[in-house]
Design an enzyme around this catalytic site. Structure first.
Site, mmCIF file in Angstrom:
data_model
loop_
_atom_site.group_PDB
_atom_site.id
_atom_site.type_symbol
_atom_site.label_atom_id
_atom_site.label_comp_id
_atom_site.label_asym_id
_atom_site.label_seq_id
_atom_site.Cartn_x
_atom_site.Cartn_y
_atom_site.Cartn_z
ATOM 1 N N TYR A 156 -22.700 41.647 7.851
ATOM 2 C CA TYR A 156 -23.216 42.421 6.715
ATOM 3 C C TYR A 156 -24.204 41.577 5.891
ATOM 4 O O TYR A 156 -25.142 42.097 5.304
ATOM 5 C CB TYR A 156 -22.066 42.939 5.852
ATOM 6 C CG TYR A 156 -22.437 44.172 5.061
ATOM 7 C CD1 TYR A 156 -22.822 45.345 5.699
ATOM 8 C CD2 TYR A 156 -22.422 44.164 3.671
ATOM 9 C CE1 TYR A 156 -23.174 46.478 4.979
ATOM 10 C CE2 TYR A 156 -22.770 45.290 2.940
ATOM 11 C CZ TYR A 156 -23.143 46.441 3.604
ATOM 12 O OH TYR A 156 -23.489 47.563 2.883
ATOM 13 N N LYS A 163 -25.598 44.583 -2.156
ATOM 14 C CA LYS A 163 -24.591 45.524 -2.680
ATOM 15 C C LYS A 163 -23.862 44.937 -3.892
ATOM 16 O O LYS A 163 -23.434 45.675 -4.780
ATOM 17 C CB LYS A 163 -23.578 45.903 -1.594
ATOM 18 C CG LYS A 163 -24.145 46.767 -0.477
ATOM 19 C CD LYS A 163 -24.664 48.105 -0.974
ATOM 20 C CE LYS A 163 -24.976 49.040 0.167
ATOM 21 N NZ LYS A 163 -25.739 50.226 -0.247
#
Ligand code: NAD
Length: 259
Positions: A156, A163
């Site tokens: 990720y 995020k």
């Protein structure tokens, strides 16, 4: 009568029928909301095809990296809808090389692009939505995020950093916009097969792990996220703001997996 009858919503982030934004849009429409969709240029045909049967839908081009696109989009929504009640931010991007590479090797431009598209855009949208929501006496803003913002999720990488910024923005926007009765929340969704998810490594392994380890022993669907988004935009969530709500079958509460 639906819980969102008479409400208007702007949806950013439909790419195709698998998009989380599309599942949210369908649910909001089913609850009675009138929708405006924005699309990134290369997605135009998909978005126009998907939305042809939705009564009164507006379809507008908007690259979230362009201030003038954002200005025009919110002006048009203001004119057509006479205010705005709901804003869905379902947009993210990181250049592939920077996403797949080591975090310690991320380029300055890759970082800037990822943060611009995936986090700054929420602040840029919220500022433009504020007067339109004020005209309606308040509103609800919902952004999509993922657990990789708080916990290391190999693969990720840079998106986790973006995020984390998005989630901080959600909290600060909640404070900023709260006096106007504009609520800002995030949905932290479990993994879903979408266009964007293809860029993240190990997604099949993630599905298997979640089925074994999550308290509910299952993965989630796009429509699960749609249901939660509709709740966050409804009067039932009137006192909820600044929060990240998990649509992940409880996976985020786990420390170790099965033994
Ligand atoms: P998706 O590819 O369907 O949607 C991503 C959207 O971002 C696309 O519509 C794309 O056009 C848009 N976008 C990217 N750059 C843009 C730009 N410059 N201007 C305008 N639009 C731009 O994938 P998705 O999985 O539905 O992603 C939606 C959101 O959900 C993203 O924020 C993503 O990080 C988040 N999310 C996804 C998952 C998952 O597993 N799929 C899990 C948790 C959170």
């Amino acid at each position: 009568m639906g819980t969102l009858e008479g409400k208007t919503a702007a949806i950013f982030g439909v790419a195709n029928h698998n998009s989380i934004a599309w599942a949210i849009a369908q649910k909001l429409a089913a609850e009675g909301a009138r929708l405006a969709f924005t699309y990134q240029e290369r997605m135009e045909q998909n978005v126009r095809r998907l939305t042809t049967n939705l009564d009164g839908a507006l379809v507008l081009p908007c690259d979230v990296q362009s201030d003038s696109d954002l200005d025009t989009t919110f002006e048009r929504i203001g004119q057509e809808f006479n205010g705005l009640d709901i804003l869905i931010h379902s947009v993210a991007f990181a250049p592939t090389d920077d996403l797949k590479g080591r975090v310690s090797k991320v380029s300055r431009t890759g970082f800037t692009t990822a943060l611009d598209v995936s986090a700054y855009s929420l602040m840029a949208m919220a500022g433009r939505a504020e007067p339109l929501m004020q005209a309606r006496g308040g509103g609800s803003i919902v952004a999509l995020t993922y657990l990789g913002s708080e916990r290391v999720t190999p693969g990720y990488n840079l998106m986790g950093v973006a995020k984390a910024a998005l989630e901080a923005a959600i909290r600060y926007l909640a404070w900023d916009l709260g006096p106007q009765k504009i609520r800002v929340n995030g949905i932290s969704a479990g993994p879903l097969r979408t266009l964007s998810a293809r860029g993240v490594g190990n997604i099949n392994d993630m599905f298997t792990l979640i089925e074994e380890v999550a308290p509910l022993r299952q993965n989630i669907s796009q429509s699960d996220v749609g249901e939660l988004a509709a709740f966050l935009c409804s009067p039932a969530a009137a006192t909820l703001t600044g929060d990240i709500i998990y649509a992940d079958a409880g996976f985020h509460v786990m420390g170790l997996g099965t033994m």
